[in-house]
Scaffold this motif. Structure first.
Motif, PDB file in Angstrom:
ATOM      1  N   PRO A  50       0.937  -0.830   0.011  1.00 28.21           N
ATOM      2  CA  PRO A  50       0.311   0.047   0.306  1.00 28.21           C
ATOM      3  C   PRO A  50       0.947   1.476  -0.144  1.00 28.21           C
ATOM      4  CG  PRO A  50      -0.360  -1.132   2.153  1.00 28.21           C
ATOM      5  CD  PRO A  50       0.758  -2.491   1.414  1.00 28.21           C
ATOM      6  N   THR A  51       1.323   1.423   0.636  1.00 30.62           N
ATOM      7  CA  THR A  51       3.074   2.925   0.474  1.00 30.62           C
ATOM      8  C   THR A  51       3.854   2.847  -0.753  1.00 30.62           C
ATOM      9  OG1 THR A  51       4.343   0.719   1.558  1.00 30.62           O
ATOM     10  CG2 THR A  51       3.175   2.477   3.000  1.00 30.62           C
ATOM     11  N   MET A  52       3.523   1.941  -1.656  1.00 29.03           N
ATOM     12  CA  MET A  52       4.376   1.722  -2.942  1.00 29.03           C
ATOM     13  C   MET A  52       3.209   1.430  -4.028  1.00 29.03           C
ATOM     14  SD  MET A  52       8.301   0.469  -1.407  1.00 29.03           S
ATOM     15  CE  MET A  52       9.226   0.497  -2.302  1.00 29.03           C
ATOM     16  N   PRO A  53       2.644   2.399  -4.423  1.00 32.35           N
ATOM     17  CA  PRO A  53       1.402   1.736  -5.525  1.00 32.35           C
ATOM     18  C   PRO A  53       2.653   0.964  -6.310  1.00 32.35           C
ATOM     19  CG  PRO A  53       1.220   4.174  -4.634  1.00 32.35           C
ATOM     20  CD  PRO A  53       2.507   3.698  -3.850  1.00 32.35           C
ATOM     21  N   GLY A  54       1.879   0.223  -7.036  1.00 31.66           N
ATOM     22  CA  GLY A  54       2.117  -0.528  -8.402  1.00 31.66           C
ATOM     23  C   GLY A  54       3.531  -1.738  -7.915  1.00 31.66           C
ATOM     24  N   LEU A  55       3.559  -2.012  -6.837  1.00 30.91           N
ATOM     25  CA  LEU A  55       4.443  -3.091  -5.872  1.00 30.91           C
ATOM     26  C   LEU A  55       4.120  -3.756  -5.482  1.00 30.91           C
ATOM     27  CD1 LEU A  55       8.161  -0.978  -5.185  1.00 30.91           C
ATOM     28  CD2 LEU A  55       7.298  -1.471  -8.018  1.00 30.91           C
ATOM     29  N   VAL A  56       4.780  -5.080  -5.608  1.00 25.74           N
ATOM     30  CA  VAL A  56       4.224  -6.584  -5.027  1.00 25.74           C
ATOM     31  C   VAL A  56       4.940  -6.930  -4.175  1.00 25.74           C
ATOM     32  CG1 VAL A  56       2.207  -6.368  -6.248  1.00 25.74           C
ATOM     33  CG2 VAL A  56       4.366  -8.030  -7.172  1.00 25.74           C
ATOM     34  N   ARG A  57       4.208  -7.527  -2.964  1.00 30.73           N
ATOM     35  CA  ARG A  57       5.385  -8.453  -2.744  1.00 30.73           C
ATOM     36  C   ARG A  57       5.158  -9.700  -2.964  1.00 30.73           C
ATOM     37  NH1 ARG A  57       4.298  -9.033   4.009  1.00 30.73           N
ATOM     38  NH2 ARG A  57       5.091  -6.909   4.690  1.00 30.73           N
ATOM     39  N   LEU A 202      12.862   8.802   5.053  1.00 28.65           N
ATOM     40  CA  LEU A 202      12.788   7.574   3.678  1.00 28.65           C
ATOM     41  C   LEU A 202      12.068   6.720   3.278  1.00 28.65           C
ATOM     42  CD1 LEU A 202      13.858  10.860   1.205  1.00 28.65           C
ATOM     43  CD2 LEU A 202      11.418  10.277   2.007  1.00 28.65           C
ATOM     44  N   TYR A 203      12.399   5.768   4.109  1.00 28.28           N
ATOM     45  CA  TYR A 203      12.542   4.061   4.655  1.00 28.28           C
ATOM     46  C   TYR A 203      11.373   3.319   4.241  1.00 28.28           C
ATOM     47  CZ  TYR A 203      17.823   4.972   4.519  1.00 28.28           C
ATOM     48  OH  TYR A 203      19.198   5.300   3.593  1.00 28.28           O
ATOM     49  N   GLY A 204      10.503   4.401   5.004  1.00 32.61           N
ATOM     50  CA  GLY A 204       9.224   4.054   5.918  1.00 32.61           C
ATOM     51  C   GLY A 204       8.305   3.086   5.069  1.00 32.61           C
ATOM     52  N   PRO A 205       8.116   3.370   4.117  1.00 30.72           N
ATOM     53  CA  PRO A 205       7.720   2.196   2.668  1.00 30.72           C
ATOM     54  C   PRO A 205       8.085   1.240   1.915  1.00 30.72           C
ATOM     55  CG  PRO A 205       7.575   5.019   2.019  1.00 30.72           C
ATOM     56  CD  PRO A 205       8.467   5.019   2.705  1.00 30.72           C
ATOM     57  N   PHE A 206       9.828   0.846   2.836  1.00 34.81           N
ATOM     58  CA  PHE A 206      10.153  -0.383   2.419  1.00 34.81           C
ATOM     59  C   PHE A 206      10.069  -1.000   3.812  1.00 34.81           C
ATOM     60  CE2 PHE A 206      14.049  -2.697   4.061  1.00 34.81           C
ATOM     61  CZ  PHE A 206      14.284  -2.995   2.718  1.00 34.81           C
ATOM     62  N   ARG A 207       9.878  -0.265   4.914  1.00 31.70           N
ATOM     63  CA  ARG A 207       9.888  -1.075   6.226  1.00 31.70           C
ATOM     64  C   ARG A 207       8.119  -1.855   5.829  1.00 31.70           C
ATOM     65  NH1 ARG A 207      12.831   3.814   9.535  1.00 31.70           N
ATOM     66  NH2 ARG A 207      14.899   2.771   9.162  1.00 31.70           N
ATOM     67  N   VAL A 208       6.941  -1.224   5.272  1.00 26.55           N
ATOM     68  CA  VAL A 208       6.078  -1.990   5.593  1.00 26.55           C
ATOM     69  C   VAL A 208       6.199  -3.017   4.214  1.00 26.55           C
ATOM     70  CG1 VAL A 208       3.927  -1.444   4.702  1.00 26.55           C
ATOM     71  CG2 VAL A 208       4.673   0.327   6.145  1.00 26.55           C
ATOM     72  N   ALA A 209       6.787  -2.996   3.055  1.00 20.44           N
ATOM     73  CA  ALA A 209       6.939  -4.036   2.285  1.00 20.44           C
ATOM     74  C   ALA A 209       8.019  -5.107   2.716  1.00 20.44           C
ATOM     75  CB  ALA A 209       7.753  -3.323   1.079  1.00 20.44           C
ATOM     76  N   ALA A 210       8.677  -4.179   3.444  1.00 23.41           N
ATOM     77  CA  ALA A 210       9.551  -5.988   3.736  1.00 23.41           C
ATOM     78  C   ALA A 210       9.210  -6.177   5.130  1.00 23.41           C
ATOM     79  CB  ALA A 210      11.515  -5.049   3.756  1.00 23.41           C
ATOM     80  N   ASP A 211       8.749  -5.956   5.444  1.00 24.55           N
ATOM     81  CA  ASP A 211       7.891  -5.883   6.920  1.00 24.55           C
ATOM     82  C   ASP A 211       9.664  -6.488   8.299  1.00 24.55           C
ATOM     83  OD1 ASP A 211       6.960  -7.190   9.646  1.00 24.55           O
ATOM     84  OD2 ASP A 211       6.373  -8.709   9.200  1.00 24.55           O
ATOM     85  N   CYS A 212       9.934  -5.265   8.372  1.00 24.94           N
ATOM     86  CA  CYS A 212      11.222  -4.817   8.741  1.00 24.94           C
ATOM     87  C   CYS A 212      11.151  -3.803   9.566  1.00 24.94           C
ATOM     88  CB  CYS A 212      12.223  -5.082   8.712  1.00 24.94           C
ATOM     89  SG  CYS A 212      12.297  -3.480   6.879  1.00 24.94           S
ATOM     90  N   VAL A 274      15.012   4.776  -2.976  1.00 25.55           N
ATOM     91  CA  VAL A 274      14.568   4.236  -1.720  1.00 25.55           C
ATOM     92  C   VAL A 274      12.724   4.648  -1.393  1.00 25.55           C
ATOM     93  CG1 VAL A 274      16.108   4.780  -0.641  1.00 25.55           C
ATOM     94  CG2 VAL A 274      14.559   6.122  -0.165  1.00 25.55           C
ATOM     95  N   GLY A 275      12.346   3.805  -0.838  1.00 20.97           N
ATOM     96  CA  GLY A 275      10.370   3.815  -1.111  1.00 20.97           C
ATOM     97  C   GLY A 275      10.205   5.175  -0.757  1.00 20.97           C
ATOM     98  N   GLY A 276      10.852   6.040  -0.037  1.00 20.92           N
ATOM     99  CA  GLY A 276       9.844   7.076   0.293  1.00 20.92           C
ATOM    100  C   GLY A 276      10.195   7.741  -1.234  1.00 20.92           C
ATOM    101  N   GLU A 277      11.014   7.621  -2.185  1.00 19.39           N
ATOM    102  CA  GLU A 277      10.992   8.829  -3.002  1.00 19.39           C
ATOM    103  C   GLU A 277      10.329   8.105  -4.103  1.00 19.39           C
ATOM    104  OE1 GLU A 277      15.645   9.521  -3.926  1.00 19.39           O
ATOM    105  OE2 GLU A 277      16.337   8.071  -2.446  1.00 19.39           O
ATOM    106  N   TYR A 278      10.127   6.573  -4.214  1.00 24.19           N
ATOM    107  CA  TYR A 278       9.265   5.905  -4.933  1.00 24.19           C
ATOM    108  C   TYR A 278       8.216   6.486  -4.697  1.00 24.19           C
ATOM    109  CZ  TYR A 278       6.345   2.239  -7.464  1.00 24.19           C
ATOM    110  OH  TYR A 278       5.300   1.642  -8.184  1.00 24.19           O
ATOM    111  N   ALA A 279       7.562   6.391  -3.497  1.00 23.31           N
ATOM    112  CA  ALA A 279       6.382   6.674  -3.107  1.00 23.31           C
ATOM    113  C   ALA A 279       5.710   8.395  -3.139  1.00 23.31           C
ATOM    114  CB  ALA A 279       6.059   6.157  -1.631  1.00 23.31           C
ATOM    115  N   MET A 280       7.004   9.198  -3.059  1.00 24.80           N
ATOM    116  CA  MET A 280       6.278  10.949  -3.099  1.00 24.80           C
ATOM    117  C   MET A 280       6.074  11.092  -5.022  1.00 24.80           C
ATOM    118  SD  MET A 280       8.322  12.355  -1.050  1.00 24.80           S
ATOM    119  CE  MET A 280      10.440  12.224  -1.362  1.00 24.80           C
TER     120      MET A 280
END
Length: 332
Positions: A50-57, A202-212, A274-280
């Protein structure tokens, strides 16, 4: 016309698309890009992030086909992040011969032997506390983590990785990995060091994606965002320890660091969008505020102008498809 009018009219070379292409200083191609992937060993179907539209686990069973598709579209390198369902206090699954790291690398190499497969070497996705190493009395034990990183690197190399990317910002991690790889007969395996990795919002979206995610933060080992000299020193130390690449992470907020490292080092330099840059970019484009394609390519051009040889970006597959359907390499 005044006789004093400048004889050099810079707009002469901007009049047509062909002229602009001819004098373009910075080019973007699939040779420049590394695509990160999130592989979840515990799911059967892709899960949207959800934090990175268009990407999936991505389910582990779909990794091979994803790698083949990326190869068909012209990409030549991937970076693998595992979402583990076998976490413990030290991330021991990462150095098991049948663990997720080994399986991901093996699957990717078998799917596309020509693809450069780069596992992220860290523990935040594999520990039950979310830190990037062994935790003693509430703090990450640097030296105990180094020994585990060496084991993780060797397992990845045995599975077929041509390059490993240590991201935990442990002091001495490049040397520890280099010693372990060489002792195991993997002198040919390269190290892409996260040399200047900042404690970034800016790592917030990654941490959701990677469950870390974790309680607390990683400020005790990642760089202070306000410190340029410390970042340059980290890069210098990694180079001395045997790094083959130097990475700056995140990208756009740290172009000054990227440029400075490019000036002082002859090694290839990478940056991570990183994920935050992608998400923005994604959320702004979805709102109609910006043109996604133009913005993506403009940011990639900024990384290259600042000195990056290689860019890790979640937009890599999109860019590959855009370039496959356009004669305009800049897209501007």
């Amino acid at each position: 016309m005044s006789a004093s009018f400048p004889s050099l009219r810079l707009r002469r070379l901007r009049r047509t698309e062909t002229l602009r292409d001819l004098v373009r200083e910075t080019q973007i191609s699939t040779d420049d890009l590394i695509h990160p992937l999130f592989i979840d060993e515990g799911i059967d179907e892709p899960h949207a992030i959800p934090t990175m539209p268009g990407l999936v686990r991505l389910p582990e069973r779909q990794l091979a086909e994803q790698i083949r598709q990326l190869a068909r579209d012209g990409l030549k390198a991937v970076m693998l992040f595992g979402i583990s369902h076998h976490k413990d206090a030290i991330g021991s699954d990462t150095w098991k011969q049948d663990g997720l790291v080994a399986r991901m690398v093996r699957t990717a190499k078998q799917a596309a032997p020509e693809m450069i497969v780069i596992p992220d070497l860290c523990f935040c996705e594999y520990t039950d506390h979310g830190h990037c190493g062994v935790v003693d009395d509430g703090e990450v034990n640097n030296d105990a983590t180094l020994a585990n990183l060496g084991k993780q690197a060797v397992v990845a190399a045995q599975a077929g990785a041509e390059m490993v990317a240590p991201s935990g910002m442990m002091d001495g991690q490049v040397q520890a990995i280099r010693v372990a790889l060489d002792a195991a007969g993997f002198q040919h395996v390269a190290i892409m060091a996260y040399a200047s990795k900042f404690t970034s919002a800016l790592y917030g979206p990654f941490r959701v994606a990677a469950d870390c995610g974790l309680k607390g933060n990683r400020a005790g080992y990642q760089l202070d965002p306000m410190n340029q000299r410390a970042a340059l020193l980290e890069a210098r130390l990694d180079e001395a320890e045997g790094a083959d690449f130097l990475m700056v992470k995140p990208g756009l907020p740290y172009l000054d660091v990227l440029s400075k490292i490019r000036e002082v080092s002859l090694l290839p330099v990478a940056t991570y969008q990183v994920g935050g840059e992608y998400a923005m970019i994604k959320f702004a484009a979805q709102s109609g505020a910006i043109n996604e394609r133009q913005t993506v390519l403009e940011t990639l051009g900024a990384f290259k102008r600042a000195g990056a040889d290689v860019i890790v970006t979640y937009f890599a597959h999109d860019v590959a498809r855009w370039l496959n359907t356009s004669t305009d390499s800049a897209g501007l």
